[in-house]
Enzyme design. Structure first.
Site, mmCIF file in Angstrom:
data_model
loop_
_atom_site.group_PDB
_atom_site.id
_atom_site.type_symbol
_atom_site.label_atom_id
_atom_site.label_comp_id
_atom_site.label_asym_id
_atom_site.label_seq_id
_atom_site.Cartn_x
_atom_site.Cartn_y
_atom_site.Cartn_z
ATOM 1 N N GLU A 1 0.847 -1.219 0.000
ATOM 2 C CA GLU A 1 0.000 0.000 0.000
ATOM 3 C C GLU A 1 0.876 1.261 0.000
ATOM 4 O OE1 GLU A 1 -3.691 -1.903 -0.228
ATOM 5 O OE2 GLU A 1 -3.203 0.190 -0.485
ATOM 6 N N GLY A 2 1.982 1.188 -0.705
ATOM 7 C CA GLY A 2 2.945 2.297 -0.726
ATOM 8 C C GLY A 2 3.873 2.129 0.465
#
Ligand SMILES: Cc1cc2nc3c(=O)[nH]c(=O)nc-3n(C[C@H](O)[C@H](O)[C@H](O)COP(=O)(O)OP(=O)(O)OC[C@H]3O[C@@H](n4cnc5c(N)ncnc54)[C@H](O)[C@@H]3O)c2cc1C
Length: 265
Positions: free
Chosen positions: A164-165
Protein backbone atom coordinates in the site's frame (compact mmCIF):
# COMPACT_ATOMS: atom_id res chain seq x y z
CA UNK A 1 -12.20 -3.63 -23.11
CA UNK A 2 -15.92 -3.08 -23.92
CA UNK A 3 -16.92 0.57 -23.55
CA UNK A 4 -19.87 -0.32 -21.29
CA UNK A 5 -17.35 -1.57 -18.72
CA UNK A 6 -15.91 1.93 -18.24
CA UNK A 7 -15.77 3.05 -14.61
CA UNK A 8 -15.92 6.83 -14.05
CA UNK A 9 -14.68 9.25 -16.72
CA UNK A 10 -12.19 8.69 -19.53
CA UNK A 11 -8.72 9.99 -18.50
CA UNK A 12 -9.63 10.22 -14.82
CA UNK A 13 -9.04 6.61 -13.79
CA UNK A 14 -6.10 7.66 -11.61
CA UNK A 15 -8.50 9.46 -9.22
CA UNK A 16 -10.28 6.17 -8.60
CA UNK A 17 -7.00 4.27 -8.29
CA UNK A 18 -5.51 6.79 -5.80
CA UNK A 19 -8.69 6.77 -3.74
CA UNK A 20 -8.59 2.98 -3.57
CA UNK A 21 -5.08 3.40 -2.17
CA UNK A 22 -6.35 5.91 0.43
CA UNK A 23 -9.02 3.53 1.65
CA UNK A 24 -6.54 0.64 1.46
CA UNK A 25 -4.09 2.51 3.66
CA UNK A 26 -6.75 3.23 6.21
CA UNK A 27 -7.87 -0.41 6.18
CA UNK A 28 -4.30 -1.66 6.42
CA UNK A 29 -3.86 0.42 9.58
CA UNK A 30 -7.08 -0.91 11.11
CA UNK A 31 -6.04 -4.46 10.19
CA UNK A 32 -2.64 -4.17 11.89
CA UNK A 33 -4.43 -3.47 15.18
CA UNK A 34 -5.85 -7.00 15.02
CA UNK A 35 -2.32 -8.37 14.49
CA UNK A 36 -1.03 -6.21 17.34
CA UNK A 37 -3.69 -7.44 19.77
CA UNK A 38 -3.08 -11.06 18.81
CA UNK A 39 0.69 -10.79 19.38
CA UNK A 40 0.11 -8.77 22.57
CA UNK A 41 -2.21 -11.38 24.11
CA UNK A 42 0.19 -14.22 23.25
CA UNK A 43 3.16 -12.29 24.63
CA UNK A 44 1.44 -11.57 27.93
CA UNK A 45 0.20 -15.17 28.27
CA UNK A 46 3.73 -16.48 27.77
CA UNK A 47 5.27 -13.92 30.13
CA UNK A 48 2.85 -14.88 32.90
CA UNK A 49 3.78 -18.56 32.52
CA UNK A 50 7.54 -18.22 32.16
CA UNK A 51 9.34 -18.45 35.52
CA UNK A 52 12.86 -17.04 35.82
CA UNK A 53 14.75 -16.38 39.07
CA UNK A 54 11.76 -18.02 40.86
CA UNK A 55 9.25 -15.47 39.57
CA UNK A 56 7.01 -15.05 36.52
CA UNK A 57 8.92 -12.70 34.22
CA UNK A 58 5.98 -10.24 34.40
CA UNK A 59 7.40 -9.30 37.84
CA UNK A 60 10.41 -7.62 36.19
CA UNK A 61 10.32 -3.91 35.40
CA UNK A 62 11.86 -4.24 31.95
CA UNK A 63 9.22 -6.81 31.00
CA UNK A 64 6.44 -4.59 32.37
CA UNK A 65 7.85 -1.70 30.32
CA UNK A 66 7.52 -3.72 27.10
CA UNK A 67 3.93 -4.63 27.96
CA UNK A 68 3.03 -1.06 28.90
CA UNK A 69 4.61 0.43 25.75
CA UNK A 70 2.85 -2.11 23.57
CA UNK A 71 -0.53 -1.48 25.23
CA UNK A 72 -0.10 2.28 24.84
CA UNK A 73 0.81 1.76 21.16
CA UNK A 74 -2.38 -0.22 20.53
CA UNK A 75 -4.46 2.42 22.32
CA UNK A 76 -2.96 5.24 20.25
CA UNK A 77 -3.42 3.28 16.99
CA UNK A 78 -7.07 2.52 17.81
CA UNK A 79 -7.73 6.15 18.73
CA UNK A 80 -6.27 7.32 15.41
CA UNK A 81 -8.33 4.86 13.39
CA UNK A 82 -11.61 5.59 15.22
CA UNK A 83 -11.11 9.34 14.98
CA UNK A 84 -10.51 9.25 11.24
CA UNK A 85 -13.30 6.80 10.40
CA UNK A 86 -15.66 8.96 12.49
CA UNK A 87 -14.67 12.02 10.46
CA UNK A 88 -15.01 10.14 7.14
CA UNK A 89 -18.43 8.77 8.13
CA UNK A 90 -19.62 12.22 9.21
CA UNK A 91 -18.44 13.73 5.94
CA UNK A 92 -20.10 11.04 3.77
CA UNK A 93 -23.33 11.24 5.79
CA UNK A 94 -23.81 14.82 4.56
CA UNK A 95 -24.06 13.65 0.92
CA UNK A 96 -27.35 13.44 -0.92
CA UNK A 97 -27.62 9.72 -1.70
CA UNK A 98 -29.92 10.36 -4.68
CA UNK A 99 -27.63 12.97 -6.33
CA UNK A 100 -26.48 11.99 -9.85
CA UNK A 101 -22.88 12.93 -8.97
CA UNK A 102 -22.84 10.87 -5.75
CA UNK A 103 -19.86 8.76 -6.86
CA UNK A 104 -17.69 11.78 -7.72
CA UNK A 105 -18.63 13.58 -4.49
CA UNK A 106 -17.88 10.47 -2.42
CA UNK A 107 -14.51 10.23 -4.17
CA UNK A 108 -13.70 13.90 -3.47
CA UNK A 109 -14.62 13.60 0.19
CA UNK A 110 -12.50 10.50 0.71
CA UNK A 111 -9.60 12.16 -1.12
CA UNK A 112 -9.64 14.93 1.52
CA UNK A 113 -8.50 12.34 4.04
CA UNK A 114 -5.45 11.22 2.02
CA UNK A 115 -3.00 12.61 4.61
CA UNK A 116 -4.83 10.99 7.54
CA UNK A 117 -4.92 7.65 5.65
CA UNK A 118 -1.14 7.81 5.11
CA UNK A 119 -0.55 8.77 8.75
CA UNK A 120 -2.63 5.78 9.86
CA UNK A 121 -0.73 3.47 7.50
CA UNK A 122 2.66 4.58 8.81
CA UNK A 123 1.76 4.84 12.51
CA UNK A 124 -0.15 1.57 12.79
CA UNK A 125 2.31 -0.53 10.76
CA UNK A 126 5.22 0.80 12.83
CA UNK A 127 3.32 0.24 16.08
CA UNK A 128 2.82 -3.38 15.03
CA UNK A 129 6.48 -3.58 14.03
CA UNK A 130 7.72 -2.46 17.48
CA UNK A 131 5.13 -4.56 19.28
CA UNK A 132 5.95 -7.89 17.59
CA UNK A 133 9.62 -7.24 18.30
CA UNK A 134 8.88 -6.62 22.00
CA UNK A 135 6.62 -9.66 22.26
CA UNK A 136 9.19 -11.88 20.54
CA UNK A 137 11.78 -10.59 23.01
CA UNK A 138 9.54 -11.63 25.91
CA UNK A 139 9.69 -15.19 24.57
CA UNK A 140 13.50 -15.21 24.77
CA UNK A 141 14.96 -18.05 22.67
CA UNK A 142 11.50 -19.51 22.03
CA UNK A 143 10.63 -16.33 20.16
CA UNK A 144 12.95 -17.50 17.41
CA UNK A 145 11.34 -20.95 17.18
CA UNK A 146 8.58 -21.58 14.63
CA UNK A 147 6.38 -23.52 17.09
CA UNK A 148 5.60 -20.28 18.96
CA UNK A 149 3.28 -17.69 17.45
CA UNK A 150 5.70 -14.84 18.20
CA UNK A 151 7.91 -15.94 15.31
CA UNK A 152 5.03 -15.89 12.83
CA UNK A 153 3.69 -12.55 14.09
CA UNK A 154 7.16 -11.04 13.66
CA UNK A 155 7.52 -12.36 10.11
CA UNK A 156 3.95 -11.48 9.05
CA UNK A 157 4.15 -7.93 10.42
CA UNK A 158 7.02 -6.95 8.11
CA UNK A 159 5.05 -6.62 4.88
CA UNK A 160 2.86 -3.87 6.34
CA UNK A 161 5.67 -1.31 6.05
CA UNK A 162 6.03 -2.23 2.35
CA UNK A 163 2.69 -2.66 0.59
CA UNK A 164 0.00 0.00 0.00
CA UNK A 165 2.94 2.30 -0.73
CA UNK A 166 6.12 1.89 1.36
CA UNK A 167 6.26 3.91 4.57
CA UNK A 168 8.93 6.12 2.95
CA UNK A 169 6.51 6.99 0.14
CA UNK A 170 3.65 7.56 2.60
CA UNK A 171 5.86 9.93 4.60
CA UNK A 172 6.48 11.90 1.41
CA UNK A 173 2.72 11.99 0.80
CA UNK A 174 2.04 13.29 4.32
CA UNK A 175 4.51 16.18 3.95
CA UNK A 176 3.75 16.91 0.30
CA UNK A 177 -0.03 16.95 0.60
CA UNK A 178 0.01 18.92 3.83
CA UNK A 179 2.20 21.57 2.25
CA UNK A 180 0.12 21.59 -0.91
CA UNK A 181 -3.05 22.14 1.10
CA UNK A 182 -1.36 24.84 3.13
CA UNK A 183 -0.44 26.61 -0.14
CA UNK A 184 -4.01 26.33 -1.35
CA UNK A 185 -5.30 27.83 1.91
CA UNK A 186 -7.14 24.63 2.87
CA UNK A 187 -4.97 24.32 6.00
CA UNK A 188 -3.96 27.28 8.14
CA UNK A 189 -0.45 25.91 8.46
CA UNK A 190 1.60 28.84 7.14
CA UNK A 191 0.35 31.43 9.65
CA UNK A 192 0.91 28.91 12.45
CA UNK A 193 4.50 28.30 11.27
CA UNK A 194 5.07 32.03 11.04
CA UNK A 195 3.78 32.60 14.60
CA UNK A 196 6.16 29.99 16.01
CA UNK A 197 9.12 31.31 13.98
CA UNK A 198 8.38 34.84 15.23
CA UNK A 199 8.10 33.57 18.79
CA UNK A 200 11.49 31.85 18.55
CA UNK A 201 13.14 34.93 17.04
CA UNK A 202 11.71 37.07 19.87
CA UNK A 203 13.60 35.06 22.52
CA UNK A 204 12.56 32.78 25.39
CA UNK A 205 8.89 32.74 26.30
CA UNK A 206 7.41 31.53 29.62
CA UNK A 207 6.01 28.00 29.66
CA UNK A 208 2.31 27.92 28.96
CA UNK A 209 0.41 27.37 32.22
CA UNK A 210 -2.51 24.98 32.10
CA UNK A 211 -4.70 23.55 34.82
CA UNK A 212 -6.83 20.45 35.14
CA UNK A 213 -6.33 16.71 35.13
CA UNK A 214 -4.58 16.56 31.74
CA UNK A 215 -2.59 19.80 32.14
CA UNK A 216 0.81 18.11 31.74
CA UNK A 217 -0.32 16.18 28.66
CA UNK A 218 -1.74 19.38 27.12
CA UNK A 219 1.53 21.20 27.76
CA UNK A 220 3.55 18.37 26.20
CA UNK A 221 1.29 18.28 23.14
CA UNK A 222 1.49 22.05 22.74
CA UNK A 223 5.30 21.86 22.84
CA UNK A 224 5.34 18.97 20.35
CA UNK A 225 3.14 20.95 17.96
CA UNK A 226 5.39 24.00 18.26
CA UNK A 227 8.46 21.88 17.62
CA UNK A 228 6.86 20.39 14.49
CA UNK A 229 5.86 23.82 13.21
CA UNK A 230 9.35 25.14 13.91
CA UNK A 231 10.94 22.23 12.03
CA UNK A 232 8.56 22.83 9.09
CA UNK A 233 9.58 26.51 9.08
CA UNK A 234 13.30 25.73 9.35
CA UNK A 235 13.05 23.11 6.58
CA UNK A 236 11.29 25.55 4.29
CA UNK A 237 13.91 28.22 5.00
CA UNK A 238 16.70 25.79 4.10
CA UNK A 239 15.07 23.95 1.19
CA UNK A 240 12.56 26.48 -0.08
CA UNK A 241 10.15 25.15 -2.68
CA UNK A 242 11.62 21.64 -2.54
CA UNK A 243 9.95 21.08 0.85
CA UNK A 244 6.63 20.71 -0.92
CA UNK A 245 7.17 17.26 -2.37
CA UNK A 246 4.58 16.60 -5.11
CA UNK A 247 5.82 17.94 -8.42
CA UNK A 248 2.61 19.79 -9.15
CA UNK A 249 3.05 21.95 -6.05
CA UNK A 250 6.72 22.81 -6.64
CA UNK A 251 7.37 26.49 -6.95
CA UNK A 252 4.43 27.37 -4.75
CA UNK A 253 6.29 27.75 -1.51
CA UNK A 254 9.33 29.83 -0.80
CA UNK A 255 10.94 31.99 1.84
CA UNK A 256 11.69 35.61 1.18
CA UNK A 257 15.00 37.24 2.05
CA UNK A 258 13.44 38.54 5.25
CA UNK A 259 12.91 34.87 6.17
CA UNK A 260 9.16 35.24 6.14
CA UNK A 261 7.13 32.43 4.61
CA UNK A 262 5.44 33.59 1.45
CA UNK A 263 3.37 32.16 -1.33
CA UNK A 264 5.31 31.80 -4.54
CA UNK A 265 4.27 31.40 -8.16
C1 LIG B 1 2.80 -9.60 -0.64
C2 LIG B 1 2.62 -8.40 -1.52
C3 LIG B 1 1.35 -8.07 -1.96
C4 LIG B 1 1.16 -6.95 -2.79
N1 LIG B 1 -0.10 -6.68 -3.23
C5 LIG B 1 -0.29 -5.67 -4.12
C6 LIG B 1 -1.59 -5.40 -4.66
O1 LIG B 1 -2.56 -6.07 -4.34
N2 LIG B 1 -1.72 -4.37 -5.53
C7 LIG B 1 -0.66 -3.61 -5.92
O2 LIG B 1 -0.84 -2.69 -6.71
N3 LIG B 1 0.58 -3.84 -5.40
C8 LIG B 1 0.80 -4.85 -4.53
N4 LIG B 1 2.06 -5.09 -4.03
C9 LIG B 1 3.16 -4.24 -4.48
C10 LIG B 1 3.58 -3.27 -3.39
O3 LIG B 1 2.60 -2.24 -3.25
C11 LIG B 1 4.96 -2.70 -3.75
O4 LIG B 1 5.89 -3.75 -3.55
C12 LIG B 1 5.32 -1.51 -2.87
O5 LIG B 1 4.48 -0.40 -3.16
C13 LIG B 1 6.78 -1.07 -3.07
O6 LIG B 1 7.08 -0.92 -4.42
P1 LIG B 1 8.35 -1.67 -5.05
O7 LIG B 1 8.33 -3.08 -4.60
O8 LIG B 1 8.38 -1.37 -6.48
O9 LIG B 1 9.59 -0.99 -4.29
P2 LIG B 1 10.51 0.17 -4.85
O10 LIG B 1 9.67 1.29 -5.38
O11 LIG B 1 11.54 -0.46 -5.76
O12 LIG B 1 11.19 0.65 -3.53
C14 LIG B 1 12.43 0.09 -3.01
C15 LIG B 1 12.86 0.91 -1.81
O13 LIG B 1 13.16 2.25 -2.23
C16 LIG B 1 12.43 3.17 -1.44
N5 LIG B 1 12.06 4.34 -2.25
C17 LIG B 1 11.56 4.36 -3.50
N6 LIG B 1 11.34 5.63 -3.89
C18 LIG B 1 11.70 6.43 -2.85
C19 LIG B 1 11.73 7.83 -2.62
N7 LIG B 1 11.28 8.70 -3.53
N8 LIG B 1 12.20 8.28 -1.44
C20 LIG B 1 12.61 7.42 -0.48
N9 LIG B 1 12.63 6.08 -0.64
C21 LIG B 1 12.17 5.60 -1.80
C22 LIG B 1 11.19 2.40 -1.01
O14 LIG B 1 10.60 3.00 0.13
C23 LIG B 1 11.78 1.02 -0.73
O15 LIG B 1 12.37 1.03 0.54
C24 LIG B 1 2.27 -6.17 -3.19
C25 LIG B 1 3.56 -6.50 -2.71
C26 LIG B 1 3.73 -7.60 -1.89
C27 LIG B 1 5.13 -7.93 -1.41
Amino acid sequence: MPVENLLGEVGKGHHIAFNILNVGRYKLGAGTIGGSKYAFRNGIRYAKERIAFSKPITAFGLVQEKIADSGAGIFAAKSLVYRVVGAIDASLAELDKSAPNLTQETQKRIEKFAVECSIIKVWCSETLDRLVDQMLQLHGGYGYVEEYSAERSYRDARINKIFEGTNEINRLIITGWMMKRAMQGQLVLLPAIQRVMDEVMAGPTPREERTGELADQHALLASAKKLSLFCAGAASQKYGAAVSIPRQSRGLYCVSRSKRLVRGR
